[in-house]
Write a protein that holds these residues in place. Structure first.
Motif, PDB file in Angstrom:
ATOM      1  N   LEU A 150       0.817  -1.214   0.000  1.00 17.62           N
ATOM      2  CA  LEU A 150       0.000   0.000   0.000  1.00 17.62           C
ATOM      3  C   LEU A 150       0.849   1.262   0.000  1.00 17.62           C
ATOM      4  N   VAL A 151       1.975   1.224   0.718  1.00 15.27           N
ATOM      5  CA  VAL A 151       2.879   2.371   0.784  1.00 15.27           C
ATOM      6  C   VAL A 151       4.301   1.835   0.724  1.00 15.27           C
ATOM      7  N   ASN A 152       5.085   2.374  -0.198  1.00 16.15           N
ATOM      8  CA  ASN A 152       6.413   1.828  -0.456  1.00 16.15           C
ATOM      9  C   ASN A 152       7.428   2.954  -0.603  1.00 16.15           C
ATOM     10  N   THR A 153       8.688   2.553  -0.674  1.00 14.98           N
ATOM     11  CA  THR A 153       9.741   3.524  -0.940  1.00 14.98           C
ATOM     12  C   THR A 153      10.397   3.174  -2.269  1.00 14.98           C
ATOM     13  N   TYR A 154      10.862   4.206  -2.963  1.00 13.76           N
ATOM     14  CA  TYR A 154      11.362   4.001  -4.320  1.00 13.76           C
ATOM     15  C   TYR A 154      12.721   4.666  -4.500  1.00 13.76           C
ATOM     16  N   GLY A 155      13.318   4.410  -5.622  1.00 13.77           N
ATOM     17  CA  GLY A 155      14.615   4.981  -5.944  1.00 13.77           C
ATOM     18  C   GLY A 155      15.335   4.091  -6.936  1.00 13.77           C
ATOM     19  N   ALA A 156      16.229   4.678  -7.713  1.00 12.19           N
ATOM     20  CA  ALA A 156      16.945   3.897  -8.722  1.00 12.19           C
ATOM     21  C   ALA A 156      18.318   4.501  -8.965  1.00 12.19           C
ATOM     22  N   PHE A 157      19.281   3.615  -9.230  1.00 16.59           N
ATOM     23  CA  PHE A 157      20.632   4.007  -9.631  1.00 16.59           C
ATOM     24  C   PHE A 157      21.309   4.929  -8.622  1.00 16.59           C
ATOM     25  N   GLY A 158      21.231   4.515  -7.346  1.00 16.87           N
ATOM     26  CA  GLY A 158      22.005   5.223  -6.340  1.00 16.87           C
ATOM     27  C   GLY A 158      23.489   5.108  -6.619  1.00 16.87           C
ATOM     28  N   SER A 159      23.891   4.052  -7.287  1.00 13.12           N
ATOM     29  CA  SER A 159      25.266   3.889  -7.756  1.00 13.12           C
ATOM     30  C   SER A 159      25.223   3.509  -9.226  1.00 13.12           C
ATOM     31  N   VAL A 160      26.245   3.874  -9.948  1.00 13.97           N
ATOM     32  CA  VAL A 160      26.321   3.632 -11.390  1.00 13.97           C
ATOM     33  C   VAL A 160      27.586   2.845 -11.697  1.00 13.97           C
TER      34      VAL A 160
END
Length: 473
Positions: free
Chosen positions: A321-331
């Motif tokens: 129902l409620v989540n945390t997101y994010g992408a490519f904190g490191s490359v």
């Protein structure tokens, strides 16, 4: 309650709902066409084995109650049918409560799939589709104007998606702070698209501008979503433009598209609202109760977002129902690929002929140009990218993949672009080798016609036969 609805957003709701239904359709189609090889009864990570060890309370799913390939296929194709109906506007032909129940069906079906999908369904956009899809249940249909609190919560999701991604970049790899990440990202991203080679070869000063613009879009613009119109619309429009730029630069499943869909809900289109009756009391009570629950549950993602140990793509409840997101904190700075090969020789020798398996999306033959697949999600291809980063990422399923290839398993071969062996003559041995890939230069492209240049690094899996599938090195 007059304040409860926002009639001016009726067209925003309509566009949002139809676009979200399209993404549901893509998600269910992906599940229907790929599940047998991935999580089916003879899949690499069978659902039945998963539900035997994970209780219902930890992973609520219809497949906890009944599990078979036929039932899974029925659920996936039912999801396709309901999604297609929603695309066509079937919910607007039903009473308010009927429309809400219709929107609840794809959410419940896809929740059931994600909760038993294991590593194949561990991506952030799975939870994002579920979180957005749950809110869509309470957005109403043509019988009522859009509820303000639901529109606010959709913006709240968009804010967390963008702002959380921006924070994790600033806290993560130093190349984001130095504005140099795009010197590598287009080359090392999980699944390049047909234009990724050209994005990589853009001038480095332009890459710096791209990164700086990304920081503005993710750390400043999201705050403007909560300002009066037309500023909020301008902020949403800027996010849409940024996401379309990302769509052109690579294959990120439906991550960019669902972000665009969320932004559409914040756009106020210049159209006169139709006349509709006031929202019924029961509807107002239900919407406000759900909104209060979601605000309460938002404590965990907010706490994670402001934490120095911020994590990406985590769900804080089994219903997503409620989540945390994010992408490519490191490359990654270097691209590695696992190349799988087979031979028909009874005993593998140095002079044996090894034939390469071709995947649909992941790089293989250096002369084969990447194709556009997103928003369709090639799950095996994505996991192969992780496998190249470290064998630990593939520990659960790589051995099973090798076994299926040695058997010429029909469902597994359907996940690939091409098998080098005919259906009635499977390979005797399979091996995997690790290669370093880099984009060719303009001159190399003209001379060779190849967009990639690859260099052998090491053995990933020694020659393995069906009688005893060896463990990876």
């Amino acid at each position: 309650m007059e304040w409860f609805t926002a009639p001016d957003y009726w067209l925003s709701r309509l566009v949002f709902q139809r676009a979200l239904a399209c993404l549901y359709l893509v998600a269910f189609l992906t599940a229907a066409l790929q599940f047998r090889a991935l999580i089916g009864e003879r899949g690499m990570l069978p659902v039945r084995r998963f539900v035997e060890r994970v209780p219902f309370r930890r992973a609520p799913s219809l497949f906890q109650l009944h599990c078979s390939d036929r039932f899974f296929a029925a659920c996936a194709w039912m999801g396709c049918a309901v999604s297609a109906g929603l695309v066509a506007g079937l919910d607007s032909l039903l009473p308010l409560w009927g429309g809400m129940l219709l929107w609840l069906v794809p959410w419940a079906l896809y929740l059931s799939i994600v909760n038993v999908g294991q590593t194949w369904y561990s991506f952030g956009w799975e939870s994002l589709l579920l979180e957005v899809g749950f809110l869509a249940v309470f957005l109403g249909n043509d019988e009522v104007a859009p509820p303000i609190v639901v529109l606010f919560l959709l913006r709240w999701i968009l804010f967390r998606v963008e702002f959380g991604a921006g924070l994790i970049k600033m806290r993560g790899d130093e190349c984001w702070r130095k504005l140099t990440c795009l010197d590598h990202h287009h080359e090392t991203q999980p699944m390049p698209g047909p234009l990724s080679w050209f994005f990589h070869h853009l001038p480095k000063p332009l890459h710096r501008v791209e990164v700086a613009a990304n920081h503005v879009t993710q750390l400043v613009v999201p705050v403007l979503l909560f300002t009066p119109q037309p500023v909020a619309t301008a902020a949403a429009a800027l996010m849409i433009v940024t996401q379309l730029w990302l769509v052109l630069s690579g294959n990120f499943s439906w991550l960019n598209w669902i972000t665009i869909v969320l932004a559409l809900s914040a756009v106020r289109f210049p159209a006169d609202p139709p006349s509709v009756p006031d929202a019924p009391l029961w509807y107002e009570v239900v919407v406000l109760a759900v909104a209060a629950l979601l605000v309460f549950l938002s404590y965990q993602p907010v706490r994670n977002m402001i934490s120095r140990r911020q994590v990406m793509n985590r769900s804080f409840d089994p219903l997503h129902l409620v989540n945390t997101y994010g992408a490519f904190g490191s490359v990654s700075r270097v691209r590695y690929e696992v190349v799988i090969e087979g031979t028909a020789d009874e005993v593998p020798r140095e002079d044996s002929v090894w034939r390469e398996y071709e995947f649909k999306g992941k790089p293989g033959d250096p002369r084969r140009w990447p194709r556009q697949f997103a928003p369709y999600h090639l799950r095996l291809d994505w996991l192969m990218w992780f496998a190249a980063l470290s064998p630990a990422y593939a520990g659960e399923w790589f051995g099973a993949l090798v076994e299926r290839l040695l058997e010429n398993d029909r469902d597994t071969l359907r996940l690939l672009r091409r098998s080098p062996f005919p259906p009635d003559a499977p390979p005797r041995y399979i091996r995997a080798r690790l290669f370093r890939y880099r984009y060719t230069t303009w001159r190399e492209l003209r001379e060779t016609g190849a967009c990639w240049e690859r260099t052998y690094v090491r053995e990933y899996l020694p020659p393995t036969r069906l009688a005893g599938v060896a463990q990876r090195s």
